[in-house]
Write a protein that holds these residues in place. Structure first.
Motif, mmCIF file in Angstrom:
data_model
loop_
_atom_site.group_PDB
_atom_site.id
_atom_site.type_symbol
_atom_site.label_atom_id
_atom_site.label_comp_id
_atom_site.label_asym_id
_atom_site.label_seq_id
_atom_site.Cartn_x
_atom_site.Cartn_y
_atom_site.Cartn_z
ATOM 1 N N TYR A 170 88.408 -25.738 -8.585
ATOM 2 C CA TYR A 170 88.784 -25.004 -9.787
ATOM 3 C C TYR A 170 87.950 -25.994 -10.989
ATOM 4 N N ILE A 221 88.111 -20.510 -11.751
ATOM 5 C CA ILE A 221 89.115 -20.735 -10.249
ATOM 6 C C ILE A 221 87.883 -19.966 -9.193
ATOM 7 N N LYS A 237 90.878 -22.482 -17.521
ATOM 8 C CA LYS A 237 90.679 -22.996 -16.195
ATOM 9 C C LYS A 237 90.003 -22.089 -15.597
#
Length: 537
Positions: free
Chosen positions: A62, A49, A47
């Motif tokens: 994100y 961000i 992930k």
């Protein structure tokens, strides 16, 4: 041949935090960034961000990536902002296995087009562009015709891009010819040059004169205009193409056509010969004078001096002009001089004495004369008469004088011809004065007088009832003989000379002695007285 393609790219600064996952920014634009990270064992996803560095707890975007992805793009960025990028390795339960962060700025806004690109010399460009706020450096990218790409990092504008391969500039043209041309009534210098047929491309030629005249052309000639007479131009020609201008050609001096001569004047030097003069003109090789007579006859005269002698006849009007020449051509039309020669001297002049003190002069009318002035002069006086007709009577002349008589023709334009020939004519002798008679005997008188004539013969005439008696002499007296007795006589003297017959003197009157008686007879009247008788004549 083309200019190299030039681009400006912006560099951005980034700083990675020391984490287990190594994160780096591969590239960034004003709205996105491409991140790279190291693989984490056991991760089922990653992930990414993005949050501003000033507000790390407030993500602005994100993105999720699979377990085998180690590079990804995150969007929704704003230009020229410092961001904290976080990459988290997640397990199947979305728990965080490891994490890594990096601080980096998004790119500034898209660059404006380049302002200018100029060639400083054969190996250097000067590139000018608009600066952007917050940008620390710029990348200028160049591409040549072979598609070779080169990048230079610069920090300000304008920037110099050095060490380039020289671009071939056009060759220096060679001036081949000059000529004078007239366009729409304006004079110009047509300049032509030789083009190098072995050089290809689009060229612009620039012609420059030190008299602040220029012209441009894409062919092999152009015209510097306007120019005037008697100007000296130093001319150079240069060529330019996309690479810039060539060096100018060597200077070539060109002199325009001369100015027209001024202050034309005529002097009648000798009979039948006139001299036309004018002021000197600069930058002249030769002059041509054109002379046109009123009756249509024409002549011309070529010279390198500032005067020209031509045949001129009396009593004519001439139109004269002068043109100057040099290698550029002839001068414009200049002053036209209208000149009338002196009137012709009269011919057939005849002088006759109509009386002892008067001449009548006649002549044939002469060309160009509007008025005649007749002048008779001796050693002590001048007698004049003016008339428009070819005849004049001069009176009150002195006797026994030699006069110089001149008929002078005149007109209002050229004045009077004072070169006409004089004619000599003498008046008749003067009248004898103080006549005196002296009786010598009964049949003879001695006559005397006074006179100052130069060359004269005198005739004495005694007129009476018995006829006329004369005597002749070249002196101042003579005797009249064989006069009859007892007669009355009127005596006068007259002088003659080659000039004519003078006036007779005043008359004197006289008489001869009485005649002797004839037929005388004596008769004895008485012893103491006789009678005497005779005949009367």
């Amino acid at each position: 041949m083309k200019w190299p393609a030039i681009f400006v790219l912006l560099s951005i600064c980034s700083q990675a935090a020391a984490q287990d996952i190594e994160v780096s920014v591969f590239s960034a634009t004003s709205k996105s960034a491409i991140l790279r990270w190291t693989r984490v064992h056991g991760a089922s996803s990653y992930k990414v961000i993005a949050a501003t560095k000033n507000s790390p707890g407030s993500p602005v975007g994100y993105a999720l990536f699979g377990p085998n992805t180690v590079m990804g793009t995150i969007n929704s960025l704003s230009p020229n902002i410092m961001y904290t990028f976080t990459v988290a390795a997640l397990d199947n339960a979305q728990g965080i296995l490891n994490i890594g962060t990096i601080d980096s700025s998004s790119a500034p806004e898209v660059m404006d087009p380049l302002r200018t690109v100029k060639s400083k010399d054969s190996k250097t460009f000067m590139v000018s562009f608009s600066l952007k706020t917050g940008v620390t450096s710029y990348i200028i990218r160049l591409q040549n015709p072979n598609r070779f790409i080169r990048e230079n990092i610069v920090f300000s504008s304008p920037a110099e891009i050095e060490s380039l391969e020289p671009y071939t500039r056009p060759p220096v043209p060679s001036i081949a010819n000059f000529s004078m041309v007239i366009n729409n009534g304006l004079a110009g210098i047509s300049v032509s040059w030789e083009r190098d047929e072995g050089v290809f491309g689009s060229f612009q030629y620039h012609v420059m004169s030190d008299q602040n005249l220029t012209c441009n052309s894409t062919s092999s000639s152009c015209t510097l205009s306007p120019v005037g007479c008697g100007e000296v131009h130093t001319v150079r020609v240069s060529t330019s193409d996309e690479a810039g201008p060539s060096d100018p050609s060597g200077p070539v001096v060109f002199i325009t056509f001369p100015c027209p001569p001024q202050s034309l004047a005529v002097v009648e030097s000798t009979e039948g010969s006139c001299t036309l003069t004018w002021d000197t003109v600069t930058y002249v090789d030769s002059y041509t004078a054109f002379i046109k007579r009123g009756d249509g006859a024409e002549e011309s005269c070529n010279t390198t001096s500032r005067s020209c002698t031509y045949n001129c006849t009396c009593g004519h009007t001439y139109l004269m002009s002068v043109m100057a020449f040099n290698q550029a051509g002839s001068s414009p039309e200049g002053q036209v001089l209208n000149y009338t020669t002196l009137a012709c001297c009269p011919e057939g002049v005849s002088i006759s004495a109509v009386s002892t003190d008067t001449f009548e002069i006649t002549w044939t009318a002469s060309r160009g004369a509007e008025l005649y002035q007749t002048r008779a002069a001796d050693s002590s006086e001048v007698i004049l008469c003016n008339d428009t007709a070819p005849v004049c009577a001069l009176s009150d002349l002195s006797c026994d004088s030699s006069y110089s008589v001149v008929v002078t023709p005149c007109n209002d334009i050229s004045g009077c011809n004072r070169a006409c020939k004089a004619h000599t004519q003498s008046t008749a002798p003067c009248m004898p004065m103080n006549l005196m008679l002296t009786r010598r005997n009964s049949s003879c008188f001695s006559v005397s007088w006074t006179a100052n004539n130069r060359l004269a013969n005198y005739t004495v005439t005694a007129s009476g009832d018995d006829g006329t008696r004369t005597c002749n002499t070249d002196g101042n007296g003579c005797d009249i003989t064989d006069l009859p007795c007892g007669s009355n006589f009127e005596v006068s003297v007259i002088a003659t000379s080659p000039a004519g017959l003078g006036l007779p003197s005043y008359s004197e009157f006289s008489e001869t002695g009485p005649c002797c008686p004839v037929d005388l007879t004596v008769d004895q009247v008485t012893q103491a007285m006789s009678n005497v008788s005779w005949s009367r004549l």
